[in-house]
Every structure is written in C-alpha cells, then in structure tokens.
Design a protein around this motif. Sequence first.
Motif, PDB file in Angstrom:
ATOM      1  N   TRP A 125       0.964  -1.158  -0.057  1.00 51.63           N
ATOM      2  CA  TRP A 125      -0.012  -0.080  -0.047  1.00 51.63           C
ATOM      3  C   TRP A 125       0.900   1.176  -0.025  1.00 51.63           C
ATOM      4  N   THR A 127       0.315   4.233   0.797  1.00 50.18           N
ATOM      5  CA  THR A 127      -0.036   5.071   2.184  1.00 50.18           C
ATOM      6  C   THR A 127      -1.142   4.616   3.139  1.00 50.18           C
ATOM      7  N   LYS A 128      -1.184   5.123   4.167  1.00 52.80           N
ATOM      8  CA  LYS A 128      -2.189   4.743   5.072  1.00 52.80           C
ATOM      9  C   LYS A 128      -3.382   5.374   5.051  1.00 52.80           C
ATOM     10  N   GLY A 129      -4.576   5.016   5.290  1.00 55.21           N
ATOM     11  CA  GLY A 129      -5.687   5.851   5.223  1.00 55.21           C
ATOM     12  C   GLY A 129      -6.929   5.177   4.706  1.00 55.21           C
ATOM     13  N   GLN A 130      -8.072   5.771   4.468  1.00 56.62           N
ATOM     14  CA  GLN A 130      -9.343   5.075   3.812  1.00 56.62           C
ATOM     15  C   GLN A 130      -9.461   5.220   2.543  1.00 56.62           C
ATOM     16  N   ILE A 145      -7.110   7.606  -1.724  1.00 59.67           N
ATOM     17  CA  ILE A 145      -7.007   7.294  -0.324  1.00 59.67           C
ATOM     18  C   ILE A 145      -6.742   8.303   0.311  1.00 59.67           C
ATOM     19  N   ASN A 147      -6.312  10.925   4.061  1.00 63.43           N
ATOM     20  CA  ASN A 147      -5.877  10.831   5.207  1.00 63.43           C
ATOM     21  C   ASN A 147      -5.509  12.316   5.609  1.00 63.43           C
ATOM     22  N   THR A 151       0.854  12.947   5.396  1.00 58.61           N
ATOM     23  CA  THR A 151       0.948  11.484   5.919  1.00 58.61           C
ATOM     24  C   THR A 151       2.013  11.076   4.603  1.00 58.61           C
ATOM     25  N   LYS A 206       9.971   6.369   1.309  1.00 59.14           N
ATOM     26  CA  LYS A 206       9.221   7.476   1.466  1.00 59.14           C
ATOM     27  C   LYS A 206       9.579   8.330  -0.056  1.00 59.14           C
ATOM     28  N   GLU A 209       4.627  13.337   0.314  1.00 60.76           N
ATOM     29  CA  GLU A 209       3.607  13.495   1.487  1.00 60.76           C
ATOM     30  C   GLU A 209       2.266  13.916   0.939  1.00 60.76           C
ATOM     31  N   ARG A 240      -6.208  -5.891   3.411  1.00 64.11           N
ATOM     32  CA  ARG A 240      -6.140  -5.173   4.489  1.00 64.11           C
ATOM     33  C   ARG A 240      -6.945  -5.922   5.785  1.00 64.11           C
TER      34      ARG A 240
END
Length: 240
Positions: A125, A127-130, A145, A147, A151, A206, A209, A240
């Motif tokens: 993935w 990035t993190k998030g919904q 996604i 957030n 992030t 990374k 952002e 996930r």
Amino acid sequence: MAKTIGRGIGRLACAALIALLAACGSAPVGPGYYRVERGDTLSKIARSNRQSVQSIVRWNNLSNPDAIEVGQVLRVAPPAGTVSATATPRPAPRGSAPPSSAREPAVADTPAPGGAPATSISLIWPTKGQVVRNFDGRNSKGIDIVNAAGTPVVAAAGGTVVYAGNGLRGYGNLLIVKHNADYLTAYAHNRALFVKEGEAVSQGQKIAEMGDTDNDRVMLHFELRYQGRSVDPARDLPAR
C-alpha cells in the motif's frame, strides 16, 4: 527568449508525461493482434482489419466499445475455431502455411481474459488511510486514499522515477515510477515530493507526502498501469 524556451520545455514535459500515462509499453504485438494508437476508434480498427465491430468487442470482452485506450492490445483476428461474420477470407496457394492471422501468437503477446494483465506485480500500500474511491476503469483510473495532510507516501514497488512535477492538469504534484517493461505506478496530489526524475527508489521508500494540490480534498490518487492500460491496483495489493 528564456520564457519562450521555458514554455516549450514545459509543453514537451507534459506531452511526455501524457505518453507515459496513456501509452507506456510499445512492444510489438503478435499476428492477429493490434495495439491501439492515438486517434484510433473501434470502427476504424475493424475496417482496417476487415472485421466487424461486434466481433472485436466479443473477442476482447469489451464492456464499452468507446472506451479503448492508447497502448491497449486488441485481438483483431478470430480465435482458433471461430469465424468472423464480416471477415473476407483470402485463399492461400495449395501447400502453403495458413495465414498469420489464423495462427495463435506467442503467450507473451496474448491479452489475458477480460483485459486483465497476463502477469502480476507485488505491491505494498502506498500510504495509510481510507479508500474512498475504487477503480472502475472508466470514471476512475485508480484508487483514492484519504488521510491527514503530510501522511507519508511510499513507493508501492521498487523502480525508477520517470516523472516528478506538476505539469499535468488534474494531478497536482505527481510522481510516476516505472517498475519494469510492463508496469508503472502514479502518485498524485502530493503536498511535497522527495525524489527526482531518474532516481532509483526501493519498495517502501518515502517518496512524497499526501496533500491536496489540484484537488478539493487531501488524498492520494494512486494508479497502476500495465502496458499503458489502467488496471485495478487492488488486484496486486495485499488484503487489509
């Protein structure tokens, strides 16, 4: 003079980016197949190959005949054991081999059923998030996604950065990473970019952002392209 040169370079960069997003991968296709070029329509392709639009739609499992993309590979000759309704057969001299359109191409040139990639890529993935929007191949060419701003965005797979900038309208600060001859990923709307064109990146590194550049909300728009065609990233992302 300097401004004129700058604008010219900007237009060239934008054109190159569009080519990467829409037509990445130009390897030769096998006999009986055709790679879509800019300006093509399904009717034009059918006429050029003496086939009917309906036959090409059926052979390629196309849900929308008007949604073909530059770089997409289409079958334009009948699969073995079938006959096109409008194809005009040409008699071959006695003792000669069957025409090339009747022979199956090499496996590597054969589009997978339903237009899915014939190969896969191992992604993580980015990035993190919904996930608030999924891939549908028409209105959405990737996944969105959401957030908080800032992030971290990471490379979904190792590769080389082939574009880093904001020259394509609607994508904001954009990164494109080419992974191999078939696959590339795109990361849009970033607040900040941490890699440059030509730089090699590793999976999980990374690279940006999350932000809202050229967008109305903070999110990452993530695309996966296979031989120039948009494909569903969820197919190659871990559950996930």
